[in-house]
Design a protein around this motif. Structure first.
Motif, PDB file in Angstrom:
ATOM      1  N   LEU A  12       0.845  -1.193   0.000  1.00 47.66           N
ATOM      2  CA  LEU A  12       0.000   0.000   0.000  1.00 47.66           C
ATOM      3  C   LEU A  12       0.888   1.253   0.000  1.00 47.66           C
ATOM      4  O   LEU A  12       0.633   2.222  -0.728  1.00 47.66           O
ATOM      5  N   ARG A  13       1.944   1.188   0.815  1.00 50.06           N
ATOM      6  CA  ARG A  13       2.874   2.313   0.898  1.00 50.06           C
ATOM      7  C   ARG A  13       3.558   2.547  -0.445  1.00 50.06           C
ATOM      8  O   ARG A  13       3.718   3.682  -0.886  1.00 50.06           O
ATOM      9  N   GLU A  14       3.938   1.454  -1.108  1.00 48.67           N
ATOM     10  CA  GLU A  14       4.593   1.580  -2.418  1.00 48.67           C
ATOM     11  C   GLU A  14       3.656   2.218  -3.443  1.00 48.67           C
ATOM     12  O   GLU A  14       4.085   3.001  -4.296  1.00 48.67           O
ATOM     13  N   GLN A  15       2.383   1.863  -3.342  1.00 48.40           N
ATOM     14  CA  GLN A  15       1.409   2.481  -4.253  1.00 48.40           C
ATOM     15  C   GLN A  15       1.339   3.990  -4.036  1.00 48.40           C
ATOM     16  O   GLN A  15       1.252   4.767  -4.987  1.00 48.40           O
ATOM     17  N   LEU A  16       1.366   4.392  -2.762  1.00 45.65           N
ATOM     18  CA  LEU A  16       1.312   5.828  -2.453  1.00 45.65           C
ATOM     19  C   LEU A  16       2.569   6.541  -2.923  1.00 45.65           C
ATOM     20  O   LEU A  16       2.505   7.674  -3.418  1.00 45.65           O
ATOM     21  N   VAL A  17       3.703   5.883  -2.761  1.00 43.00           N
ATOM     22  CA  VAL A  17       4.970   6.475  -3.228  1.00 43.00           C
ATOM     23  C   VAL A  17       4.894   6.685  -4.743  1.00 43.00           C
ATOM     24  O   VAL A  17       5.284   7.748  -5.261  1.00 43.00           O
ATOM     25  N   ALA A  18       4.369   5.686  -5.446  1.00 39.16           N
ATOM     26  CA  ALA A  18       4.230   5.812  -6.902  1.00 39.16           C
ATOM     27  C   ALA A  18       3.272   6.947  -7.258  1.00 39.16           C
ATOM     28  O   ALA A  18       3.494   7.695  -8.226  1.00 39.16           O
ATOM     29  N   MET A  19       2.209   7.110  -6.467  1.00 43.14           N
ATOM     30  CA  MET A  19       1.269   8.216  -6.703  1.00 43.14           C
ATOM     31  C   MET A  19       1.962   9.567  -6.516  1.00 43.14           C
ATOM     32  O   MET A  19       1.722  10.506  -7.282  1.00 43.14           O
ATOM     33  N   CYS A  20       2.808   9.663  -5.486  1.00 46.14           N
ATOM     34  CA  CYS A  20       3.543  10.927  -5.266  1.00 46.14           C
ATOM     35  C   CYS A  20       4.429  11.235  -6.465  1.00 46.14           C
ATOM     36  O   CYS A  20       4.524  12.401  -6.888  1.00 46.14           O
ATOM     37  N   ALA A  21       5.079  10.202  -7.002  1.00 47.72           N
ATOM     38  CA  ALA A  21       5.950  10.417  -8.160  1.00 47.72           C
ATOM     39  C   ALA A  21       5.130  10.912  -9.350  1.00 47.72           C
ATOM     40  O   ALA A  21       5.549  11.820 -10.076  1.00 47.72           O
ATOM     41  N   LEU A  22       3.945  10.335  -9.534  1.00 45.73           N
ATOM     42  CA  LEU A  22       3.065  10.786 -10.625  1.00 45.73           C
ATOM     43  C   LEU A  22       2.635  12.241 -10.411  1.00 45.73           C
ATOM     44  O   LEU A  22       2.613  13.040 -11.358  1.00 45.73           O
ATOM     45  N   ALA A  23       2.285  12.579  -9.175  1.00 50.24           N
ATOM     46  CA  ALA A  23       1.827  13.942  -8.886  1.00 50.24           C
ATOM     47  C   ALA A  23       2.969  14.936  -9.078  1.00 50.24           C
ATOM     48  O   ALA A  23       2.766  16.037  -9.618  1.00 50.24           O
ATOM     49  N   ALA A  24       4.171  14.558  -8.632  1.00 53.23           N
ATOM     50  CA  ALA A  24       5.329  15.442  -8.795  1.00 53.23           C
ATOM     51  C   ALA A  24       5.614  15.660 -10.277  1.00 53.23           C
ATOM     52  O   ALA A  24       5.836  16.794 -10.725  1.00 53.23           O
ATOM     53  N   GLN A  25       5.581  14.575 -11.039  1.00 61.09           N
ATOM     54  CA  GLN A  25       5.839  14.687 -12.472  1.00 61.09           C
ATOM     55  C   GLN A  25       4.759  15.544 -13.149  1.00 61.09           C
ATOM     56  O   GLN A  25       5.061  16.385 -14.006  1.00 61.09           O
ATOM     57  N   ALA A  26       3.506  15.322 -12.751  1.00 61.74           N
ATOM     58  CA  ALA A  26       2.405  16.097 -13.344  1.00 61.74           C
ATOM     59  C   ALA A  26       2.613  17.585 -13.078  1.00 61.74           C
ATOM     60  O   ALA A  26       2.430  18.420 -13.985  1.00 61.74           O
ATOM     61  N   MET A  27       3.006  17.932 -11.852  1.00 59.38           N
ATOM     62  CA  MET A  27       3.194  19.345 -11.531  1.00 59.38           C
ATOM     63  C   MET A  27       4.408  19.910 -12.248  1.00 59.38           C
ATOM     64  O   MET A  27       4.365  21.055 -12.724  1.00 59.38           O
ATOM     65  N   GLN A  28       5.463  19.118 -12.344  1.00 56.73           N
ATOM     66  CA  GLN A  28       6.665  19.594 -13.042  1.00 56.73           C
ATOM     67  C   GLN A  28       6.338  19.837 -14.517  1.00 56.73           C
ATOM     68  O   GLN A  28       6.684  20.877 -15.083  1.00 56.73           O
ATOM     69  N   GLN A  29       5.651  18.888 -15.126  1.00 60.12           N
ATOM     70  CA  GLN A  29       5.328  19.022 -16.554  1.00 60.12           C
ATOM     71  C   GLN A  29       4.289  20.111 -16.804  1.00 60.12           C
ATOM     72  O   GLN A  29       4.350  20.825 -17.812  1.00 60.12           O
ATOM     73  N   ALA A  30       3.327  20.223 -15.894  1.00 56.54           N
ATOM     74  CA  ALA A  30       2.306  21.265 -16.056  1.00 56.54           C
ATOM     75  C   ALA A  30       2.960  22.644 -16.007  1.00 56.54           C
ATOM     76  O   ALA A  30       2.613  23.541 -16.789  1.00 56.54           O
ATOM     77  N   SER A  31       3.923  22.808 -15.090  1.00 57.41           N
ATOM     78  CA  SER A  31       4.613  24.095 -14.976  1.00 57.41           C
ATOM     79  C   SER A  31       5.445  24.369 -16.214  1.00 57.41           C
ATOM     80  O   SER A  31       5.492  25.510 -16.704  1.00 57.41           O
ATOM     81  N   GLN A  32       6.083  23.326 -16.714  1.00 51.06           N
ATOM     82  CA  GLN A  32       6.871  23.486 -17.939  1.00 51.06           C
ATOM     83  C   GLN A  32       5.955  23.868 -19.106  1.00 51.06           C
ATOM     84  O   GLN A  32       6.257  24.791 -19.876  1.00 51.06           O
ATOM     85  N   ALA A  33       4.837  23.176 -19.224  1.00 53.20           N
ATOM     86  CA  ALA A  33       3.871  23.484 -20.286  1.00 53.20           C
ATOM     87  C   ALA A  33       3.374  24.923 -20.155  1.00 53.20           C
ATOM     88  O   ALA A  33       3.196  25.640 -21.149  1.00 53.20           O
ATOM     89  N   LEU A  34       3.162  25.338 -18.907  1.00 55.81           N
ATOM     90  CA  LEU A  34       2.680  26.699 -18.636  1.00 55.81           C
ATOM     91  C   LEU A  34       3.690  27.746 -19.075  1.00 55.81           C
ATOM     92  O   LEU A  34       3.336  28.730 -19.731  1.00 55.81           O
ATOM     93  N   LEU A  35       4.949  27.511 -18.724  1.00 59.82           N
ATOM     94  CA  LEU A  35       5.976  28.541 -18.942  1.00 59.82           C
ATOM     95  C   LEU A  35       6.523  28.529 -20.356  1.00 59.82           C
ATOM     96  O   LEU A  35       7.173  29.480 -20.780  1.00 59.82           O
TER      97      LEU A  35
END
Lengths: 214, 214
Positions: A12-35
């Motif tokens: 369960l913890r590993e699933q959450l860690v993977a979710m954090c990685a997805l969220a971090a990537q989404a925010m990084q890419q969204a910011s890049q797309a924005l800028l």
């Protein structure tokens, strides 16, 4: 049974860690797309958000099974409830990253962020994605208390958020009302993204210690 | 044991119903404070939000005890997890009502909402508070599926939200950038408040049927 249970909890913890990685990537890419006004990347973030929605559903289903089959108590029960809580918040982080990407998409081919605000938004994106990554590490290392640390980082986000709002509502704002309202909402998406990481860290500390950190 | 369990579940439900009433009242009063520039009422809503925070903590603690002591499965387990989920969302509704009140406080002695937008904001306040009240009724009547109904009402909120944004970002907006950004965030608080009621109704339907409504 205990062996299995702790194995399931680790999963369960590993699933959450993977979710954090997805969220971090989404925010990084969204910011890049924005800028960079990158429409393709913005659309990728928006459509990719379903992966986080599904991951949240999987986490919940697993947590549900663990509760029903193992009837955990005390710290184990707190850990599972914290996982359910975390999955929901991390899914919300994905929504907020998608909102950032949506702002980029809506403005395309124009840049949503004027040149004079690129720096604070780049910084907001960098810090917010970093908070999601750090949250993944904290989930991966149960017992490490991270609320105070992420709460401290959140102050930097709040300061940038305030700086953006002061700029767009100050006299002499040259980019008009439509841009200002869009940027005010945009800054709020970053601020809320950061808030979620703090909420999760607080809940993880509670799962570890049994005390809500103040 | 079952007898006690269902008594406890009813008590949990009653706590959630009381939370909905508090959230509905907070939103009703926050809107009134906003539209009449009533500083005292705004401050009352802001300070009153701690009652919802505490109620949420109580709900969680009770749900936690039920899980630990009774080890429920199937529909009972779903009901308790739905209660935890609901308590968190209803607490968030209180935060959003407090944000509305905070906007009124910040603008005082001026009115945050210009006369030409009073109608849509009054309507947003009326509908949002009504959704919280309706959610309380749905929680009080387990088995009644309310997601479709609240989702339908939410469309009216989305339409008002879009109308406000179109007005403030349209050409000829006479009230300046600061007012526009404040109103864009304000409209979002109402929209998010309504969203929470829909999320909770969806989760309640799931607790009842075991299927996530689409």
């Amino acid at each position: 049974m205990r062996e299995t249970f702790h194995g399931e909890l680790t999963r369960l913890r590993e699933q959450l860690v993977a979710m954090c990685a997805l969220a971090a990537q989404a925010m990084q890419q969204a910011s890049q797309a924005l800028l960079t006004a990158d429409l393709g990347l913005a659309e990728q973030v928006i459509s990719g958000d379903t992966a986080l929605d599904q991951a949240r559903g999987n986490c919940e289903a697993n947590a549900h099974s663990l509760l029903a089959l193992q009837a955990p108590v005390a710290g184990d029960l707190r850990s599972i409830l914290a996982a359910v809580y975390s999955a929901e918040k991390i899914e919300r982080m994905g929504d907020l990253a998608a909102h950032v990407a949506d702002t980029a998409r809506f403005s395309h081919p124009n840049h949503a962020v004027p040149a004079d605000l690129e720096d604070p938004f780049a910084e907001l994106g960098r810090i917010a994605a970093g908070m999601a990554d750090r949250l993944g590490e904290l989930i991966d290392q149960p017992g490490v208390e991270g609320y105070a640390e992420l709460n401290e980082t959140d102050h930097a986000v709040d300061a940038l958020h305030a700086q953006v709002l002061a700029t767009i509502t100050g006299s002499g704002w040259p980019h008009g009302v439509r841009s200002a309202t869009s940027l005010a909402l945009l800054a709020r998406f970053y601020e809320r993204f950061a808030d979620q990481t703090v909420s999760v860290a607080r809940r993880l500390d509670f799962a570890t210690t049994g005390e809500i950190p103040t």
